[in-house]
Design a protein around this motif. Structure first.
Motif, PDB file in Angstrom:
ATOM      1  N   HIS A 103      36.640  41.715  39.225  1.00 59.96           N
ATOM      2  CA  HIS A 103      37.867  41.025  38.806  1.00 59.96           C
ATOM      3  C   HIS A 103      37.497  39.908  37.849  1.00 59.96           C
ATOM      4  O   HIS A 103      36.324  39.548  37.709  1.00 59.96           O
ATOM      5  CB  HIS A 103      38.580  40.420  40.027  1.00 59.96           C
ATOM      6  CG  HIS A 103      37.793  39.334  40.694  1.00 59.96           C
ATOM      7  ND1 HIS A 103      36.702  39.587  41.500  1.00 59.96           N
ATOM      8  CD2 HIS A 103      37.908  37.980  40.648  1.00 59.96           C
ATOM      9  CE1 HIS A 103      36.192  38.457  41.921  1.00 59.96           C
ATOM     10  NE2 HIS A 103      36.898  37.441  41.418  1.00 59.96           N
ATOM     11  N   ASP A 125      38.926  35.806  37.199  1.00 61.13           N
ATOM     12  CA  ASP A 125      39.709  34.856  37.992  1.00 61.13           C
ATOM     13  C   ASP A 125      40.971  34.411  37.254  1.00 61.13           C
ATOM     14  O   ASP A 125      40.978  34.302  36.027  1.00 61.13           O
ATOM     15  CB  ASP A 125      38.867  33.624  38.318  1.00 61.13           C
ATOM     16  CG  ASP A 125      37.703  33.955  39.249  1.00 61.13           C
ATOM     17  OD1 ASP A 125      37.752  35.013  39.898  1.00 61.13           O
ATOM     18  OD2 ASP A 125      36.760  33.148  39.317  1.00 61.13           O
ATOM     19  N   HIS A 150      33.559  39.806  37.024  1.00 59.38           N
ATOM     20  CA  HIS A 150      32.467  39.645  37.983  1.00 59.38           C
ATOM     21  C   HIS A 150      32.806  40.300  39.312  1.00 59.38           C
ATOM     22  O   HIS A 150      33.949  40.677  39.561  1.00 59.38           O
ATOM     23  CB  HIS A 150      32.129  38.156  38.165  1.00 59.38           C
ATOM     24  CG  HIS A 150      33.298  37.306  38.579  1.00 59.38           C
ATOM     25  ND1 HIS A 150      34.313  36.937  37.720  1.00 59.38           N
ATOM     26  CD2 HIS A 150      33.620  36.756  39.776  1.00 59.38           C
ATOM     27  CE1 HIS A 150      35.197  36.200  38.359  1.00 59.38           C
ATOM     28  NE2 HIS A 150      34.801  36.083  39.616  1.00 59.38           N
TER      29      HIS A 150
HETATM   30 FE   LIG Z   1      36.071  35.463  41.211  1.00 58.43          FE
END
Ligand SMILES: [Fe+2]
Ligand SMILES: O=C(O)CCC(=O)C(=O)O
Length: 201
Positions: free
Chosen positions: A77, A79, A134
């Motif tokens: 994903h 952030d 990440h």
């Molecule tokens: Fe994250």
């Protein structure tokens, strides 16, 4: 358990089932810390002193798994933040970032913080700064603990978005309702020539 995530919420302790029905091999303690009126009071028996930014703290606990290749600690994903400050507490590595389509393990120096750029920075900078995709992997014998301090824009910034075009609000809603899948939420929210590209993803 007092801090357990309540139905239809994502704050608290535990793991949230995403739309593909899978759970991550790890638990989170997730809480909005600022602005104060958005704190879920049951998660804050004693309120910490006010923080300057709008921020969310997430404590990630990844138990060991004897077959780490079969599980994912935290699915790929990017952030929903401006930046994320990551503090890996017990010296066990597990963070991977994706660069040029290749997953690269990150070895975090002891006592150093890792900083990840988030989607909001990518949006604000018109993609001059790009959020990093990440994921977190699992260790076969050691548990891993990380604290992510998610720094975002002031939540009131949402009121700048008019009712005809409530993109920021939609962005957060879709971030938490869609399964974690790389940077697809950012792709999902993109607008080209005033038209949403929604339907392709
Ligand atoms: Fe994250
Ligand atoms: O535990 C990690 O290394 C990553 C945590 C993370 O990506 C997150 O909490 O958003």
């Amino acid at each position: 358990m007092k801090y357990k995530i309540k139905p239809d919420d994502f704050e608290g302790y535990g793991s949230v089932v995403r739309s593909d029905g899978k759970l991550d091999w790890g638990d989170k303690l997730y809480m909005t810390t600022n602005p104060i009126h958005m704190r879920e009071s049951h998660l804050f028996p004693e309120l910490p002193s006010p923080l300057r930014w709008d921020a969310i703290s997430v404590v990630n606990y990844y138990p060991p798994c004897s077959k780490p290749e079969l599980v994912m600690g935290l699915a790929p994903h990017s952030d929903a933040t401006v930046i994320t400050i990551l503090n890996q507490l017990n010296g066990v590595d597990g963070l991977h970032i994706k660069k040029d389509s290749v997953w690269i393990p990150v070895s975090i120096l002891p006592e150093a913080l890792a900083i990840n750029l988030g989607d909001i920075l990518e949006i604000m900078s018109n993609a001059l700064y790009q959020s990093v995709e990440h994921r977190a992997s699992i260790n076969s014998v050691k548990e891993r603990i990380s604290i992510a301090f998610l720094v975002g824009p002031n939540f009131d910034a949402r009121s700048l978005i008019n009712p005809e075009n409530p993109r920021t609000e939609e962005y957060f809603k879709s971030f938490f309702s869609r399964k974690l899948k790389g940077k697809t939420n950012l792709e999902y929210m993109k607008i080209e020539n005033g038209e949403s590209l929604h339907h392709n993803i």
